[in-house]
Scaffold this motif. Structure first.
Motif, PDB file in Angstrom:
ATOM      1  N   ARG A  46     -48.909 112.724  50.306  1.00 25.07           N
ATOM      2  CA  ARG A  46     -47.878 112.413  49.301  1.00 25.07           C
ATOM      3  C   ARG A  46     -48.262 111.161  48.510  1.00 25.07           C
ATOM      4  O   ARG A  46     -48.121 111.092  47.293  1.00 25.07           O
ATOM      5  CB  ARG A  46     -46.513 112.202  49.980  1.00 25.07           C
ATOM      6  N   LEU A  47     -48.764 110.179  49.243  1.00 24.77           N
ATOM      7  CA  LEU A  47     -49.152 108.928  48.601  1.00 24.77           C
ATOM      8  C   LEU A  47     -50.272 109.171  47.586  1.00 24.77           C
ATOM      9  O   LEU A  47     -50.241 108.664  46.455  1.00 24.77           O
ATOM     10  CB  LEU A  47     -49.597 107.940  49.683  1.00 24.77           C
ATOM     11  N   GLN A  51     -50.038 108.533  43.660  1.00 19.83           N
ATOM     12  CA  GLN A  51     -50.989 107.588  43.072  1.00 19.83           C
ATOM     13  C   GLN A  51     -51.746 108.250  41.928  1.00 19.83           C
ATOM     14  O   GLN A  51     -51.957 107.646  40.884  1.00 19.83           O
ATOM     15  CB  GLN A  51     -51.942 107.086  44.169  1.00 19.83           C
ATOM     16  N   ALA A 248     -46.604 102.638  54.338  1.00 24.55           N
ATOM     17  CA  ALA A 248     -46.895 103.862  53.574  1.00 24.55           C
ATOM     18  C   ALA A 248     -45.606 104.439  52.994  1.00 24.55           C
ATOM     19  O   ALA A 248     -45.544 104.830  51.818  1.00 24.55           O
ATOM     20  CB  ALA A 248     -47.603 104.890  54.458  1.00 24.55           C
ATOM     21  N   GLU A 249     -44.546 104.473  53.804  1.00 22.18           N
ATOM     22  CA  GLU A 249     -43.287 105.039  53.329  1.00 22.18           C
ATOM     23  C   GLU A 249     -42.646 104.170  52.246  1.00 22.18           C
ATOM     24  O   GLU A 249     -42.079 104.684  51.274  1.00 22.18           O
ATOM     25  CB  GLU A 249     -42.310 105.238  54.488  1.00 22.18           C
ATOM     26  N   LEU A 251     -44.220 102.383  50.114  1.00 21.35           N
ATOM     27  CA  LEU A 251     -44.987 102.659  48.900  1.00 21.35           C
ATOM     28  C   LEU A 251     -44.608 104.012  48.312  1.00 21.35           C
ATOM     29  O   LEU A 251     -44.438 104.150  47.092  1.00 21.35           O
ATOM     30  CB  LEU A 251     -46.482 102.666  49.218  1.00 21.35           C
ATOM     31  N   ILE A 252     -44.478 104.995  49.172  1.00 22.88           N
ATOM     32  CA  ILE A 252     -44.146 106.342  48.697  1.00 22.88           C
ATOM     33  C   ILE A 252     -42.776 106.330  48.019  1.00 22.88           C
ATOM     34  O   ILE A 252     -42.606 106.875  46.923  1.00 22.88           O
ATOM     35  CB  ILE A 252     -44.170 107.353  49.867  1.00 22.88           C
TER      36      ILE A 252
END
Lengths: 283, 283
Positions: A46-47, A51, A248-249, A251-252
């Motif tokens: 997803r990231l 991106q 990570a979450e 950022l997502i």
């Protein structure tokens, strides 16, 4: 990209608003390592997709970018986060900058001078490994910052971050929160493992001896520089698997909120396809 | 790290010295996709280990770095190489810079001005996605560069690269060599796939129409700027799996040659361990 219904679940849980969560806790998301690793794996896809969309938007003339600011005590895992979380996306879209003790040349400038030079370009995810917040933390703990000067820096920094927001850069400020017990383990590990010794710095023990002063300095920073456009998040960081999953979450969710989109072609697709049909192979 | 006995096998095979290899060929290493993918996978570990050593060396005060210069016609896979090869290592150790058409501000400076600003720091692997070589290629093909000026640029660039070598930066120059037939396929793919359309630029067809002129310009560049300290390599790039494997190996051989080493601690390990024993947990 991300589901609408959980679009700010992790941010809501980790946004700083009073007492920090326990460094060994898992206030939201997976509470065990195997599940966290599996979730990080799928988060990577997803990231990456988000991106790439942001990057494409930038190529298409968009001005938006994201800036991840990582702060935390020594060994809190800033470098590990970069490796394990930013390592999941295309290096073309990442701009990493570490801010160490300012050089003599840097010290002759305003403390934001070197910061501005490392801002992400449109479409990029910038990562600051330490940041302008060191310019409050270190002099304050060393007793070199008057209260008036400290307050002025809060104001300068919030104004700076407002400027970034206005220019299209979403600032995501993350405090990696470890316990002194965990830090001691990590410092020991750096000393006893020959290939980790380069990461150890005797100055880390000096900083550690001022732990309560750093806690106080951080608390005041969170209070004075958490804004609607650039809030602070605390990530419990005694467990690396939790830290990686949580960043990570964050950022997502931040990227998904921007809803980056592949730009519309600024050319006529059918006309170009027709041209390609007529194109030969150069002699 | 890398075995001594094949320490320059790929570089020897791909170093440009006359006719370029066929873009669809595999002059050295795996000739089939599955084997190449498996080999890239294990190359990732070696590359990561070497990159970490180089980075550690830089932290320890070393001045060495590596600069990978990627050149090639549109769609030759410069971006894909960055994603698939540099994506294998820690983002902290990679500095990526793309050089597009110079901006008005950049044009007011010498063409090396913007290049110098993006050089890797000690310990880093720099990646140039296009480079100062565009400042010969584009004006030459457009007929805007006199022969005298072109020769001057060869001399300036070799002097610049000598300067980099002297300062500790090993320059690895890679030409990604695709065929016009493969380019046509890739341009079509970009047009028919909606999420790839942002990568298509109508100007690519204009550049393609000058293919022989670019070939000539590249040939002359290879002849005039291949030096002992910064030779050119040609990587057959019609097969992405071959391209990725080959660039990874070129990087590995280059890094292994440097024999980067974890720095010796500049502190007394036993004394620090003893200090840690006496350290309590801050109240």
């Amino acid at each position: 990209m991300a589901k609408k219904d959980d679009g700010s679940r992790v941010r809501d849980a980790l946004r700083i608003g009073g007492k920090l969560p326990d460094p060994g806790s898992a206030p939201v998301g997976p509470g065990k390592k195997p599940k966290a690793l599996a979730k990080l794996d799928s988060a990577g896809e997803r990231l990456s997709a988000l991106q790439e969309s942001l990057y494409a938007e930038g190529v298409g003339g968009g001005s938006r970018s994201v800036l991840l600011v990582l702060q935390g005590m020594d060994t809190s895992g800033k470098g590990g986060t970069v490796s394990h979380v930013l390592g999941l996306v295309d290096p073309m879209g990442v701009r990493y900058a570490a801010f160490k003790k300012p050089t003599a040349a840097e010290q002759r400038h305003h403390y934001l001078w070197r910061i501005r030079k490392q801002l992400p370009a449109p479409g990029q995810i910038g990562v600051f490994d330490r940041s302008h917040y060191e310019d409050i933390l270190v002099p304050r703990v060393s007793g070199l910052l008057t209260d008036a000067e400290r307050r002025r820096r809060y104001a300068e920094i919030t104004a700076f971050e407002q400027e970034l927001a206005d220019a299209g850069t979403t600032v995501l400020k993350v405090f990696l929160h470890i316990s002194p017990e965990e830090q001691l383990k990590r410092l020991k590990a750096r000393l006893v493992t020959p290939e980790k010794r380069w990461k150890y710095n005797p100055g880390d023990l000096e900083a550690r001896s001022h732990w309560p002063a750093y806690e106080k300095a951080y608390t005041d920073i969170f209070e004075h520089t958490s804004t609607a456009y650039a809030p602070w998040y605390a990530v419990p960081a005694d467990h690396k698997w939790y830290r990686n999953w949580a960043v990570a979450e964050l950022l997502i969710e931040t990227l998904a909120d921007l809803r980056p989109r592949f730009p519309e072609p600024d050319y006529d697709v059918d006309a170009e396809l027709a041209k390609l049909k007529g194109v030969g192979v150069p002699a």
